[in-house]
Design a protein around this motif. Structure first.
Motif, mmCIF file in Angstrom:
data_model
loop_
_atom_site.group_PDB
_atom_site.id
_atom_site.type_symbol
_atom_site.label_atom_id
_atom_site.label_comp_id
_atom_site.label_asym_id
_atom_site.label_seq_id
_atom_site.Cartn_x
_atom_site.Cartn_y
_atom_site.Cartn_z
ATOM 1 N N GLY A 56 0.785 -1.226 0.000
ATOM 2 C CA GLY A 56 0.000 0.000 0.000
ATOM 3 C C GLY A 56 0.822 1.285 0.000
ATOM 4 N N LYS A 57 2.135 1.179 0.079
ATOM 5 C CA LYS A 57 2.996 2.364 0.040
ATOM 6 C C LYS A 57 3.379 2.661 -1.403
ATOM 7 C CE LYS A 57 3.043 3.131 4.412
ATOM 8 N NZ LYS A 57 2.419 4.347 4.943
ATOM 9 N N TRP A 58 3.715 3.907 -1.671
ATOM 10 C CA TRP A 58 4.108 4.305 -3.016
ATOM 11 C C TRP A 58 5.464 3.718 -3.372
ATOM 12 C CZ3 TRP A 58 3.123 10.219 -2.165
ATOM 13 C CH2 TRP A 58 1.747 10.468 -2.153
ATOM 14 N N SER A 59 5.669 3.475 -4.648
ATOM 15 C CA SER A 59 6.986 3.094 -5.150
ATOM 16 C C SER A 59 7.850 4.362 -5.220
ATOM 17 C CB SER A 59 6.868 2.484 -6.550
ATOM 18 O OG SER A 59 6.488 3.487 -7.478
ATOM 19 N N LEU A 60 9.150 4.164 -5.405
ATOM 20 C CA LEU A 60 10.029 5.327 -5.569
ATOM 21 C C LEU A 60 9.608 6.172 -6.764
ATOM 22 C CD1 LEU A 60 13.577 3.948 -4.744
ATOM 23 C CD2 LEU A 60 12.440 5.868 -3.648
ATOM 24 N N VAL A 64 8.647 10.183 -6.679
ATOM 25 C CA VAL A 64 9.217 11.213 -7.565
ATOM 26 C C VAL A 64 8.095 11.934 -8.313
ATOM 27 C CG1 VAL A 64 10.685 11.646 -9.586
ATOM 28 C CG2 VAL A 64 11.456 10.074 -7.788
ATOM 29 N N GLY A 65 7.144 11.191 -8.827
ATOM 30 C CA GLY A 65 6.002 11.797 -9.506
ATOM 31 C C GLY A 65 5.198 12.688 -8.578
ATOM 32 N N ASP A 96 -5.081 10.404 -4.880
ATOM 33 C CA ASP A 96 -5.791 10.310 -6.156
ATOM 34 C C ASP A 96 -4.875 10.692 -7.316
ATOM 35 O OD1 ASP A 96 -8.094 9.511 -4.859
ATOM 36 O OD2 ASP A 96 -9.103 11.465 -5.033
ATOM 37 N N TYR A 97 -4.063 11.713 -7.126
ATOM 38 C CA TYR A 97 -3.146 12.121 -8.188
ATOM 39 C C TYR A 97 -2.168 10.999 -8.523
ATOM 40 C CZ TYR A 97 -4.287 17.090 -8.846
ATOM 41 O OH TYR A 97 -4.879 18.268 -9.196
ATOM 42 N N VAL A 98 -1.593 10.389 -7.500
ATOM 43 C CA VAL A 98 -0.641 9.297 -7.735
ATOM 44 C C VAL A 98 -1.342 8.131 -8.414
ATOM 45 C CG1 VAL A 98 0.832 7.574 -6.609
ATOM 46 C CG2 VAL A 98 0.988 9.971 -5.934
#
Length: 177
Positions: A56-60, A64-65, A96-98
């Motif tokens: 559930g965590k963002w990737s690198l 960056v995005g 939501d953006y990610v």
């Protein structure tokens, strides 16, 4: 040199970000920060860029995005507020953006180039803001904020995420895994 914003110039929820920003010329800080971030992340593989330290965590790549999207939004707010625009500016949902950006479909190299271009654009904008305009107050995301606080928010937001990247994603020069 742009003075550090007073605590009443920005929302309480951003205090932890702004407190991370060292003393010095904020333009120089943003420029060196960009170089440091690029250098730290530019040699990672695509597999490393897609690493998530937990479910559930963002990737690198997504981080960056997210940094780039947030800076675009903060830069837009800086433009509007510094120009005396009193339009109430909306907030946004970072998750939501990610989710909608599909950063995983872009290479890390492309994402980092985009990040550097946005940072150069922010610095260019800052150089063209007259001294008196830095004290202008606008409304963004339901809070009053000065133009002067926005570059410090950009820098502090990135420092916050870089701390997480170093602690959760990277160990020395390699990705945990």
């Amino acid at each position: 040199m742009l003075k550090r914003p007073l605590i009443e110039e920005y929302p309480e929820y951003t205090r932890s970000y702004i407190s991370l920003v060292p003393d010095g010329d904020i333009t120089d800080i943003l420029a060196s920060q960009s170089d440091n971030t690029y250098t730290l992340l530019s040699n990672l593989s695509e597999a490393e860029a897609n690493f998530r330290y937990a479910e559930g965590k963002w990737s690198l790549s997504e981080v960056v995005g997210h940094l780039t999207d947030t800076e675009r939004i903060m830069g837009y707010r800086l433009l509007r507020i510094s120009r005396g625009d009193q339009t109430v500016l909306p907030g946004y949902s970072e998750n939501d953006y990610v989710k909608e950006a599909a950063f995983h479909l872009r290479s890390l190299t492309d994402l980092l180039e985009d990040y550097k271009l946005v940072r150069r654009s922010t610095i260019s904008l800052m150089k063209g803001i007259p001294q008196h305009a830095w004290e202008r107050i606008g409304s963004a995301n339901g809070y009053e904020i000065t133009a002067r606080a926005l570059p410090f928010m950009i820098a502090g937001h990135e420092l916050h995420h870089m701390k997480i990247i170093k602690e959760k994603y990277l160990k020395g020069d390699s990705v945990k895994g």
